[in-house]
Write an enzyme that holds these catalytic residues in place. Structure first.
Site, PDB file in Angstrom:
ATOM      1  N   ALA A  50      23.324 -99.148 -71.294  1.00 38.16           N
ATOM      2  CA  ALA A  50      22.141 -99.560 -72.046  1.00 38.16           C
ATOM      3  C   ALA A  50      21.004 -99.757 -71.044  1.00 38.16           C
ATOM      4  CB  ALA A  50      22.436-100.853 -72.787  1.00 38.16           C
ATOM      5  N   GLY A  73      27.259 -99.015 -71.910  1.00 42.73           N
ATOM      6  CA  GLY A  73      27.113 -98.312 -73.193  1.00 42.73           C
ATOM      7  C   GLY A  73      27.604 -96.875 -73.140  1.00 42.73           C
ATOM      8  N   GLU A  77      31.221 -97.067 -73.678  1.00 40.57           N
ATOM      9  CA  GLU A  77      31.424 -97.491 -75.074  1.00 40.57           C
ATOM     10  C   GLU A  77      31.198 -96.337 -76.057  1.00 40.57           C
ATOM     11  OE1 GLU A  77      28.696-100.806 -74.311  1.00 40.57           O
ATOM     12  OE2 GLU A  77      30.215-102.138 -75.155  1.00 40.57           O
ATOM     13  N   GLU A 121      28.757-104.981 -67.174  1.00 38.26           N
ATOM     14  CA  GLU A 121      27.787-105.936 -67.745  1.00 38.26           C
ATOM     15  C   GLU A 121      27.800-107.317 -67.103  1.00 38.26           C
ATOM     16  OE1 GLU A 121      29.762-103.952 -69.482  1.00 38.26           O
ATOM     17  OE2 GLU A 121      28.564-102.869 -70.962  1.00 38.26           O
TER      18      GLU A 121
END
Ligand code: COA
Length: 265
Positions: free
Chosen positions: A70, A115, A118, A138
């Site tokens: 992200a 992300g 993911e 993260e």
């Protein structure tokens, strides 16, 4: 595709959709605009749960990165409510990928961090190149995975391994990713990976698209339930296939000793 995009590309090659994250200057990081484009594109491809394509390949532009996570610059100033909405949007895209009516293969080149890891896990399975790097870093930013990582990683590699990876935020190289079941197959080059993914999707497209959709639903909806409840999901999907045009054609073709021609209905 009727919509044009800034950060992604969508092309069809012999009936196979290829969705490419195209923001290489930021290693294909996911900001809100990218996520919105992905949502629009996936909804359009999967309109009415139809079978307009044989399957979908999800990859990243360039050799260096599939998706480096992200967008950290965007997240830096988010309030709690904005972060909730951002996470919800990312999860929503992951569910669109997971629930596509056709098979979806993540073709990972280079970084699949945060992300990126993911989104890859939301696909049916992951192919990756030798330079692929996976991780959920993260915690190094004071955050936790928010696009499904705490849930899907634990389901794929087991709770203990997921916790070990997420608490440390460390990178995982390709051989470890294959060994722990995250990656199905590794390839020497991106070209070889894309060719294999296309070949696989072409091959399965001769099977009943309706049956593949039902099998996928039975696995996705049932596998995390207790076996008894999972079997109920299976039974529901199993029986739905009966008396479909595909089932009539498949069984008829067997009796007539010819190749079945399926329509996906
Ligand atoms: N969000 C926003 N921008 C990112 C990004 C991310 N997740 N990952 C990379 N970028 C940007 C960099 O800021 C840089 O932009 P700039 O050229 O305008 O400065 C560009 O992409 C290239 O990245 P750079 O860090 O210079 O490449 P590198 O080869 O030195 O390092 C990584 C590659 C992937 C190790 C490093 O970019 C990184 O650690 N990225 C963040 C990974 C992460 O924590 N993801 C999870 C986020 S929740």
């Amino acid at each position: 595709m009727s919509t044009s995009f800034k950060f992604i590309r969508y092309e069809e090659d012999n009936g196979i959709g290829v969705l490419t994250l195209d923001r290489p200057d930021k290693l294909n990081a996911l900001n809100s605009d990218v996520i919105l484009e992905l949502k629009t594109c996936l909804e359009e491809i999967n309109k009415d749960g139809s079978f307009t394509i044989k399957g979908l390949i999800f990859t990243g532009e360039g050799e260096k990165s599939f998706i480096a996570g992200a967008d950290i610059s965007e997240m830096q100033t988010m309030s709690k409510d904005e972060a909730y909405k951002f996470g919800w949007m990312g999860q929503n895209v992951s569910l669109l990928l997971e629930d596509m009516s056709v098979p979806v293969i993540a073709c990972v080149n280079g970084f699949a961090l945060g992300g990126g890891c993911e989104m890859a896990m939301a696909c049916d399975f992951i192919y990756a190149t030798e330079n692929a790097i996976f991780g959920q870093p993260e915690v190094k930013l004071g955050l936790i995975p928010g696009f499904g990582g705490t849930q899907r990683l634990a389901k794929v590699v087991g709770r203990a391994k997921a916790k070990e990876l997420i608490y440390s935020g460390r990178n995982m190289k390709i051989d470890e990713a294959v060994a722990c079941g995250l990656v199905l197959e590794k390839f020497a080059t991106k070209g070889a990976m894309l060719t294999s993914a296309k070949k696989y999707l072409e091959k399965v497209s001769y099977n009943s698209p309706l049956a593949i959709k039902l099998a996928k639903k039975a696995i996705n909806d049932g596998v995390d339930l207790v076996t008894k409840d999972g079997l109920e999901v299976e039974l529901d999907c199993f029986s739905k296939g009966f008396q479909s045009e595909d089932m009539k054609e498949g069984t008829q073709a067997f009796v007539e000793k010819r190749k079945a021609i399926f329509k996906g209905c």
